[in-house]
Design a protein around this motif. Structure first.
Motif, short mmCIF file in Angstrom:
data_model
loop_
_atom_site.label_atom_id
_atom_site.label_comp_id
_atom_site.label_asym_id
_atom_site.label_seq_id
_atom_site.Cartn_x
_atom_site.Cartn_y
_atom_site.Cartn_z
N ARG A 96 -27.05 57.29 84.61
CA ARG A 96 -26.96 56.65 83.06
C ARG A 96 -26.35 57.78 82.19
O ARG A 96 -27.02 58.92 81.95
CB ARG A 96 -28.24 56.22 82.68
CG ARG A 96 -28.14 55.72 81.06
CD ARG A 96 -29.37 54.96 80.75
NE ARG A 96 -29.68 53.73 81.28
CZ ARG A 96 -30.83 53.41 81.76
NH1 ARG A 96 -31.86 54.25 81.86
NH2 ARG A 96 -30.90 52.23 82.51
N THR A 97 -25.35 57.69 81.69
CA THR A 97 -24.75 58.69 80.67
C THR A 97 -25.21 58.91 79.47
O THR A 97 -25.28 59.84 78.83
CB THR A 97 -23.07 58.60 80.70
OG1 THR A 97 -22.87 57.32 80.34
CG2 THR A 97 -22.64 58.58 82.14
N GLU A 98 -25.62 57.88 78.87
CA GLU A 98 -26.25 57.74 77.41
C GLU A 98 -27.58 57.05 77.42
O GLU A 98 -27.75 56.00 78.57
CB GLU A 98 -25.20 57.45 76.27
CG GLU A 98 -23.99 58.27 76.25
CD GLU A 98 -23.01 57.53 75.48
OE1 GLU A 98 -22.14 58.31 75.13
OE2 GLU A 98 -23.25 56.49 74.66
N SER A 99 -28.25 57.18 76.40
CA SER A 99 -29.54 56.37 76.70
C SER A 99 -29.59 54.85 76.61
O SER A 99 -30.15 54.24 77.28
CB SER A 99 -30.33 56.63 75.37
OG SER A 99 -29.66 56.27 74.20
N ASN A 100 -28.60 54.25 75.97
CA ASN A 100 -28.37 52.74 75.85
C ASN A 100 -27.02 52.39 76.95
O ASN A 100 -26.98 51.35 76.96
CB ASN A 100 -28.17 52.37 74.61
CG ASN A 100 -29.54 52.14 73.95
OD1 ASN A 100 -30.30 51.84 74.56
ND2 ASN A 100 -29.33 52.07 72.69
N SER A 101 -26.58 53.38 77.56
CA SER A 101 -25.51 52.86 78.49
C SER A 101 -26.05 52.10 80.02
O SER A 101 -27.01 52.36 80.32
CB SER A 101 -24.49 53.97 79.01
OG SER A 101 -25.34 55.10 79.86
N PRO A 102 -25.26 51.34 80.54
CA PRO A 102 -25.59 50.82 81.85
C PRO A 102 -25.58 51.93 82.93
O PRO A 102 -25.20 52.97 82.76
CB PRO A 102 -24.46 49.77 82.15
CG PRO A 102 -23.50 50.26 81.36
CD PRO A 102 -24.03 50.97 80.15
N LEU A 103 -26.31 51.58 84.02
CA LEU A 103 -26.15 52.25 85.18
C LEU A 103 -24.95 52.27 85.79
O LEU A 103 -24.32 51.16 86.13
CB LEU A 103 -27.52 51.94 86.38
CG LEU A 103 -28.93 52.36 85.62
CD1 LEU A 103 -29.90 52.03 86.93
CD2 LEU A 103 -29.03 53.81 85.35
N HIS A 104 -24.42 53.21 86.38
CA HIS A 104 -23.29 53.20 87.39
C HIS A 104 -23.98 53.91 88.67
O HIS A 104 -24.65 54.77 88.84
CB HIS A 104 -22.31 54.27 86.68
CG HIS A 104 -21.88 53.64 85.41
ND1 HIS A 104 -20.87 52.73 85.42
CD2 HIS A 104 -21.93 53.88 84.21
CE1 HIS A 104 -20.55 52.17 84.20
NE2 HIS A 104 -21.22 53.36 83.32
N PHE A 105 -23.29 53.33 89.60
CA PHE A 105 -23.74 53.49 91.04
C PHE A 105 -22.60 54.10 92.03
O PHE A 105 -21.50 53.94 91.90
CB PHE A 105 -24.04 52.16 91.68
CG PHE A 105 -25.23 51.69 91.12
CD1 PHE A 105 -25.42 50.87 90.36
CD2 PHE A 105 -26.64 51.73 91.88
CE1 PHE A 105 -26.51 50.29 89.54
CE2 PHE A 105 -28.05 51.19 91.45
CZ PHE A 105 -27.83 50.49 90.09
N GLY A 106 -22.96 54.93 92.92
CA GLY A 106 -22.35 55.38 94.04
C GLY A 106 -22.21 54.40 95.06
O GLY A 106 -22.85 53.34 94.82
N ASN A 107 -21.35 54.46 95.99
CA ASN A 107 -20.97 53.65 97.04
C ASN A 107 -22.39 53.44 98.06
O ASN A 107 -22.18 52.50 99.14
CB ASN A 107 -19.83 53.69 97.62
CG ASN A 107 -18.76 53.24 97.01
OD1 ASN A 107 -18.72 52.14 96.16
ND2 ASN A 107 -17.38 53.80 97.11
N GLY A 108 -23.22 54.53 98.08
CA GLY A 108 -24.34 54.40 98.93
C GLY A 108 -24.19 54.88 100.20
O GLY A 108 -23.33 55.39 100.67
#
Lengths: 114, 110
Positions: A96-108
């Motif tokens: 999460r880049t900022e407190s209210n931003s969504p999660l971004h995921f790697g490809n696992g």
């Protein structure tokens, strides 16, 4: 959004061994998380990787089994220790880049334990 | 206990056949509801965030709506490339965690 690279993308491991998964982000991020996605199931949070301090683990996950490192604001590792077939799963790093931003995921990392 | 339930588990559509996916949630206070798309072998890809009842977001053939108890992801005239698993997640007030539903596997046939 951040670009997240995970290594390895997949692995097949023997029972009783350990595997360390790396997560590299192309920018400094406040919060990094490790999730598990078991076959046919949804994502379950394992722990929050805290920079400069111990990780915060969710109920059902312990440091001895899933030690986490976070040496800086762009990198983290998750180790799956003393593996058993039940650990076969996809392990995902997210940020999460900022407190209210969504999660971004790697490809696992797709892990198979035999 | 906080809970996120998605339905249906799987959905098969013909190309051009519009439909909706449902995400029901129970949290004490909603900080945000998130929709993700996940392709096989990939991590979830962020689609939308909804913050309050009545809010709507659109992107191409997708439209997400939110009420106090559920969210819908409407797919208009889907194409085969829309085939994926769609995940819903909620974030509760004063929490950093996302709670995910089990997803809807969408297959769009040409």
């Amino acid at each position: 959004s951040a670009v997240i690279s995970q290594k390895p993308s997949r692995d097949i491991c023997q029972r009783g061994t350990s595997l360390t998964i790396q997560c590299q982000v192309d920018s400094q991020v406040t919060m990094m998380f490790w999730y598990r996605q078991q076959p046919g199931q949804s994502l379950t949070l394992i722990a929050t990787a805290n920079q400069g301090s111990e990780a915060t683990y969710e109920s059902g996950f312990v440091i001895d089994k899933f030690p986490i490192s976070r040496p800086n604001l762009t990198f983290s590792t998750l180790t799956v220790s003393n593996m058993s077939p039940e650990d076969s799963s996809i392990y995902l790093c997210s940020v999460r880049t900022e407190s209210n931003s969504p999660l971004h995921f790697g490809n696992g990392t797709r892990l198979t334990v035999t | 206990e906080d809970q996120v339930t998605q339905s249906p588990e799987a959905l098969r559509l013909q190309e051009g056949e519009s439909s909706s996916l449902n995400c029901s949630y129970t949290v004490s206070g909603l900080r945000g509801l998130f929709w993700y798309r996940q392709d096989p072998g990939k991590g979830p890809e962020f689609l939308f965030t909804l913050y309050s009842a009545g809010e709507e977001k659109e992107k191409e053939r997708l439209k997400a709506t939110l009420t106090k108890k559920e969210s819908f992801l409407h797919i208009t005239a889907p194409k085969p490339e829309d085939s994926a698993t769609y995940l819903c997640a909620v974030r509760e007030d004063s929490s950093y965690k996302l709670i995910f539903g089990s997803g809807t596997r969408l297959l769009v046939r040409p």
